[in-house]
Enzyme design. Structure first.
Site, PDB file in Angstrom:
ATOM      1  N   ALA A  64      43.257  45.327  36.260  1.00  0.00           N
ATOM      2  CA  ALA A  64      44.248  45.065  37.491  1.00  0.00           C
ATOM      3  C   ALA A  64      44.455  43.479  37.468  1.00  0.00           C
ATOM      4  O   ALA A  64      43.822  42.406  37.022  1.00  0.00           O
ATOM      5  CB  ALA A  64      43.625  45.388  38.916  1.00  0.00           C
ATOM      6  N   GLY A  65      45.897  42.949  38.047  1.00  0.00           N
ATOM      7  CA  GLY A  65      46.182  41.731  38.196  1.00  0.00           C
ATOM      8  C   GLY A  65      47.304  41.264  36.938  1.00  0.00           C
ATOM      9  O   GLY A  65      48.026  40.456  37.237  1.00  0.00           O
ATOM     10  N   ASN A 113      41.486  32.008  38.722  1.00  0.00           N
ATOM     11  CA  ASN A 113      42.867  32.380  39.522  1.00  0.00           C
ATOM     12  C   ASN A 113      42.366  32.334  41.097  1.00  0.00           C
ATOM     13  O   ASN A 113      41.413  32.920  41.175  1.00  0.00           O
ATOM     14  CB  ASN A 113      43.700  33.733  39.069  1.00  0.00           C
ATOM     15  CG  ASN A 113      42.793  34.827  39.667  1.00  0.00           C
ATOM     16  OD1 ASN A 113      43.358  35.115  40.695  1.00  0.00           O
ATOM     17  ND2 ASN A 113      41.937  35.667  39.125  1.00  0.00           N
ATOM     18  N   MET A 115      45.092  33.908  43.118  1.00  0.00           N
ATOM     19  CA  MET A 115      46.339  34.446  43.407  1.00  0.00           C
ATOM     20  C   MET A 115      46.370  34.901  44.909  1.00  0.00           C
ATOM     21  O   MET A 115      47.459  34.877  45.517  1.00  0.00           O
ATOM     22  CB  MET A 115      46.724  35.768  42.389  1.00  0.00           C
ATOM     23  CG  MET A 115      46.637  35.349  40.953  1.00  0.00           C
ATOM     24  SD  MET A 115      48.009  34.245  40.292  1.00  0.00           S
ATOM     25  CE  MET A 115      49.361  35.435  40.358  1.00  0.00           C
ATOM     26  N   PHE A 117      46.474  37.911  46.005  1.00  0.00           N
ATOM     27  CA  PHE A 117      47.408  39.357  46.181  1.00  0.00           C
ATOM     28  C   PHE A 117      48.869  39.031  46.307  1.00  0.00           C
ATOM     29  O   PHE A 117      49.476  39.720  47.237  1.00  0.00           O
ATOM     30  CB  PHE A 117      46.871  40.171  47.104  1.00  0.00           C
ATOM     31  CG  PHE A 117      45.403  40.805  47.046  1.00  0.00           C
ATOM     32  CD1 PHE A 117      44.647  40.393  45.682  1.00  0.00           C
ATOM     33  CD2 PHE A 117      44.742  41.423  47.970  1.00  0.00           C
ATOM     34  CE1 PHE A 117      43.632  41.278  45.531  1.00  0.00           C
ATOM     35  CE2 PHE A 117      43.595  41.771  47.967  1.00  0.00           C
ATOM     36  CZ  PHE A 117      42.877  41.663  46.560  1.00  0.00           C
ATOM     37  N   SER A 178      37.910  40.742  45.272  1.00  0.00           N
ATOM     38  CA  SER A 178      38.507  39.745  45.178  1.00  0.00           C
ATOM     39  C   SER A 178      37.993  38.666  45.911  1.00  0.00           C
ATOM     40  O   SER A 178      38.152  38.532  46.975  1.00  0.00           O
ATOM     41  CB  SER A 178      39.922  39.807  45.108  1.00  0.00           C
ATOM     42  OG  SER A 178      40.661  40.264  44.133  1.00  0.00           O
ATOM     43  N   ASN A 180      39.738  35.786  46.479  1.00  0.00           N
ATOM     44  CA  ASN A 180      40.899  35.141  47.028  1.00  0.00           C
ATOM     45  C   ASN A 180      41.740  35.494  48.250  1.00  0.00           C
ATOM     46  O   ASN A 180      42.542  34.883  48.775  1.00  0.00           O
ATOM     47  CB  ASN A 180      41.898  34.895  45.725  1.00  0.00           C
ATOM     48  CG  ASN A 180      41.308  34.414  44.550  1.00  0.00           C
ATOM     49  OD1 ASN A 180      40.563  33.221  44.518  1.00  0.00           O
ATOM     50  ND2 ASN A 180      41.542  34.948  43.564  1.00  0.00           N
ATOM     51  N   THR A 181      41.031  36.602  48.686  1.00  0.00           N
ATOM     52  CA  THR A 181      41.659  37.036  50.113  1.00  0.00           C
ATOM     53  C   THR A 181      40.551  36.679  51.066  1.00  0.00           C
ATOM     54  O   THR A 181      39.471  37.418  51.066  1.00  0.00           O
ATOM     55  CB  THR A 181      41.940  38.312  50.053  1.00  0.00           C
ATOM     56  OG1 THR A 181      43.185  38.620  49.255  1.00  0.00           O
ATOM     57  CG2 THR A 181      42.458  38.928  51.395  1.00  0.00           C
ATOM     58  N   LYS A 220      36.015  48.950  43.161  1.00  0.00           N
ATOM     59  CA  LYS A 220      35.946  47.697  42.286  1.00  0.00           C
ATOM     60  C   LYS A 220      34.768  46.696  43.110  1.00  0.00           C
ATOM     61  O   LYS A 220      35.240  46.189  44.023  1.00  0.00           O
ATOM     62  CB  LYS A 220      37.294  47.167  42.065  1.00  0.00           C
ATOM     63  CG  LYS A 220      36.826  45.961  41.028  1.00  0.00           C
ATOM     64  CD  LYS A 220      38.308  45.692  40.314  1.00  0.00           C
ATOM     65  CE  LYS A 220      38.395  44.781  39.109  1.00  0.00           C
ATOM     66  NZ  LYS A 220      39.600  44.063  38.615  1.00  0.00           N
ATOM     67  N   ASN A 249      34.770  42.571  39.136  1.00  0.00           N
ATOM     68  CA  ASN A 249      35.920  41.630  39.672  1.00  0.00           C
ATOM     69  C   ASN A 249      35.584  40.282  38.938  1.00  0.00           C
ATOM     70  O   ASN A 249      34.462  40.039  38.044  1.00  0.00           O
ATOM     71  CB  ASN A 249      36.297  41.570  41.030  1.00  0.00           C
ATOM     72  CG  ASN A 249      37.755  41.375  41.390  1.00  0.00           C
ATOM     73  OD1 ASN A 249      38.359  40.417  40.657  1.00  0.00           O
ATOM     74  ND2 ASN A 249      38.326  42.178  42.254  1.00  0.00           N
TER      75      ASN A 249
HETATM   76  C1  LIG Z   1      45.280  36.031  36.839  1.00  0.00           C
HETATM   77  C2  LIG Z   1      44.285  37.219  37.215  1.00  0.00           C
HETATM   78  C3  LIG Z   1      44.770  37.863  38.279  1.00  0.00           C
HETATM   79  C4  LIG Z   1      43.848  38.996  38.794  1.00  0.00           C
HETATM   80  N1  LIG Z   1      44.399  39.698  39.826  1.00  0.00           N
HETATM   81  C5  LIG Z   1      43.319  40.837  40.260  1.00  0.00           C
HETATM   82  C6  LIG Z   1      43.842  41.835  41.157  1.00  0.00           C
HETATM   83  O1  LIG Z   1      45.142  41.755  41.546  1.00  0.00           O
HETATM   84  N2  LIG Z   1      43.048  42.777  41.525  1.00  0.00           N
HETATM   85  C7  LIG Z   1      41.963  42.952  41.096  1.00  0.00           C
HETATM   86  O2  LIG Z   1      41.172  43.976  41.456  1.00  0.00           O
HETATM   87  N3  LIG Z   1      41.651  42.219  39.929  1.00  0.00           N
HETATM   88  C8  LIG Z   1      42.348  41.115  39.623  1.00  0.00           C
HETATM   89  N4  LIG Z   1      41.895  40.161  38.592  1.00  0.00           N
HETATM   90  C9  LIG Z   1      40.580  40.482  37.912  1.00  0.00           C
HETATM   91  C10 LIG Z   1      40.625  41.482  36.498  1.00  0.00           C
HETATM   92  O3  LIG Z   1      41.156  42.795  36.859  1.00  0.00           O
HETATM   93  C11 LIG Z   1      39.056  41.464  36.124  1.00  0.00           C
HETATM   94  O4  LIG Z   1      38.270  42.157  36.797  1.00  0.00           O
HETATM   95  C12 LIG Z   1      38.450  40.043  35.816  1.00  0.00           C
HETATM   96  O5  LIG Z   1      39.397  39.225  35.301  1.00  0.00           O
HETATM   97  C13 LIG Z   1      37.476  39.938  34.741  1.00  0.00           C
HETATM   98  O6  LIG Z   1      37.914  40.554  33.455  1.00  0.00           O
HETATM   99  P1  LIG Z   1      38.326  39.763  32.239  1.00  0.00           P
HETATM  100  O7  LIG Z   1      37.124  38.844  32.160  1.00  0.00           O
HETATM  101  O8  LIG Z   1      38.801  40.503  31.104  1.00  0.00           O
HETATM  102  O9  LIG Z   1      39.472  38.830  32.490  1.00  0.00           O
HETATM  103  C14 LIG Z   1      42.685  39.227  38.009  1.00  0.00           C
HETATM  104  C15 LIG Z   1      42.173  38.416  37.093  1.00  0.00           C
HETATM  105  C16 LIG Z   1      43.132  37.424  36.572  1.00  0.00           C
HETATM  106  C17 LIG Z   1      42.705  36.510  35.442  1.00  0.00           C
END
Ligand SMILES: Cc1cc2nc3c(=O)[nH]c(=O)nc-3n(C[C@H](O)[C@H](O)[C@H](O)COP(=O)(O)O)c2cc1C
Length: 340
Positions: A64-65, A113, A115, A117, A178, A180-181, A220, A249
């Site tokens: 996701a994201g 990040n 972000m 949401f 997350s 960030n919220t 999650k 996450n």
């Molecule tokens: C830029 C960015 C935005 C993300 N936004 C979300 C999100 O909106 N919702 C969510 O559940 N996880 C979000 N994630 C987390 C990813 O889904 C994932 O759980 C996390 O990055 C770990 O995986 P990775 O190491 O392969 O990136 C985000 C990650 C990144 C880098």
């Protein structure tokens, strides 16, 4: 090719490149010709996996994201993903946190990040899903609360989102992790989680009865839960009859980072997260006796990382940061690596 282009891409701000990539993938997804050419280049066949009553063409999905609005699903399918989790989608539109809110930590092969949401809201995402050519990948919709919704009223947000997406998604992922919220991760504590998940479960079952289609719901989790917190969360997840867990996450932990951007606030993803999230997968598998299927995500940057997650008990995998650092052939390489 990608190692050559990466430094050029990395000269621009991460969110700018990201938006351009989404536009490109959207374009590819809408062109039957490009979709077929790229599909031949990037996709590879393997034995499908049955899980949650769904058939996944392979074990590697997009976390996701990346496609928050659900606008580039078919383009992403052409890269070979077996499942694509869009979102996080919120019930009402919201802008997210101020920019800049994505930072590259190149020396650490990581991202931070914050972000918060950004989402066009549920109705706009539904319209995106209905537009364009349907995808054959398994579709997950990751749902979260609006920033303005107080914690004691979050049920309304999540129930509304389940009602909107139960008929459209192959599975729903409840995001309560997350960083960030403000306050979101508190929803992982027993008092909030039991009530929230039971309400979601009841509504999902009612909707399934009406539609005759069953929509698995996954939760999650954060990699920063203590053992006691994880235990309580798993109790709540099991007693509410959830179908699986996505672990994990991003983390707020900053141990051992080398990059100067390591001090930025937000969630850390990529290589430094790998061990922490694999450890969570292992604990979840052991503590639930394998009764709760786990999607392993966090720091997958190589086939070896995939093997560790599978050994820890993950059934499926997701990537995000690995795609940014390794490029579009990474999906195919991982699938080939798993196949051996
Ligand atoms: C830029 C960015 C935005 C993300 N936004 C979300 C999100 O909106 N919702 C969510 O559940 N996880 C979000 N994630 C987390 C990813 O889904 C994932 O759980 C996390 O990055 C770990 O995986 P990775 O190491 O392969 O990136 C985000 C990650 C990144 C880098």
């Amino acid at each position: 090719m990608y190692p050559f282009f990466r430094p050029i891409l990395f000269r621009s701000h991460p969110e700018v490149i990201h938006d351009k990539t989404i536009s490109l993938l959207k374009w590819i997804g809408n062109s039957r010709f490009l979709f077929s050419v790229l599909g031949k280049l990037f996709r590879t066949s393997t034995d499908p996996i049955q899980l949650f009553g769904l058939t996944f063409p392979n074990r590697v999905g997009l976390a996701a994201g990346f496609d928050k609005k659900g606008e580039a699903i078919r383009g992403l399918e052409s890269l070979g993903f077996g499942h694509i989790e869009i979102g996080t989608v919120t019930a009402q539109p919201q802008a997210g946190n101020p920019k800049p809110r994505i930072f590259r930590l190149v020396d650490d092969r990581a991202l931070i990040n914050s972000m918060g949401f950004p989402s066009p809201g549920a109705e706009a995402v539904v319209q995106n899903l209905r537009a364009g050519i349907p995808s054959k990948s398994v579709l997950g919709v990751n749902i979260g609360k609006n920033q303005a919704t107080p914690l004691d009223q979050v049920e309304g947000d999540y129930i509304r989102l389940v009602e909107v997406f139960a008929g459209l998604a192959d599975y729903i992922a409840v995001n309560i992790s997350s960083p960030n919220t403000v306050g979101l991760r508190k929803l992982q504590s027993k008092i909030y989680l039991e009530r929230l998940l039971k309400a979601i479960h009841t509504r999902r079952n009612e909707l399934d009865k009406l539609s005759g289609k069953s929509t698995p719901v996954l939760v999650k989790l954060s990699p920063d839960l203590t053992d006691i917190e994880l235990n309580e969360a798993l109790d709540a997840i099991l007693s509410a009859g959830m179908d699986g867990v996505i672990a994990t996450n991003t983390t707020t932990d900053r141990t051992g980072l080398r990059s100067s951007s390591g001090t930025e606030g937000g969630g850390l993803s990529g290589a430094p997260l790998a061990e922490l999230s694999t450890e969570m997968v292992k604990k979840i598998t052991e503590w639930t006796g394998g009764s709760l299927p786990v999607i392993g995500v966090g720091g997958i940057m190589s086939v070896e990382d995939v093997s560790r997650k599978l050994e820890a008990g993950a059934s499926l995998l997701q990537i995000y940061t690995g795609l940014v650092y390794k490029g579009p052939f990474f999906v195919r390489d991982l699938i080939k690596g798993i196949r051996g």
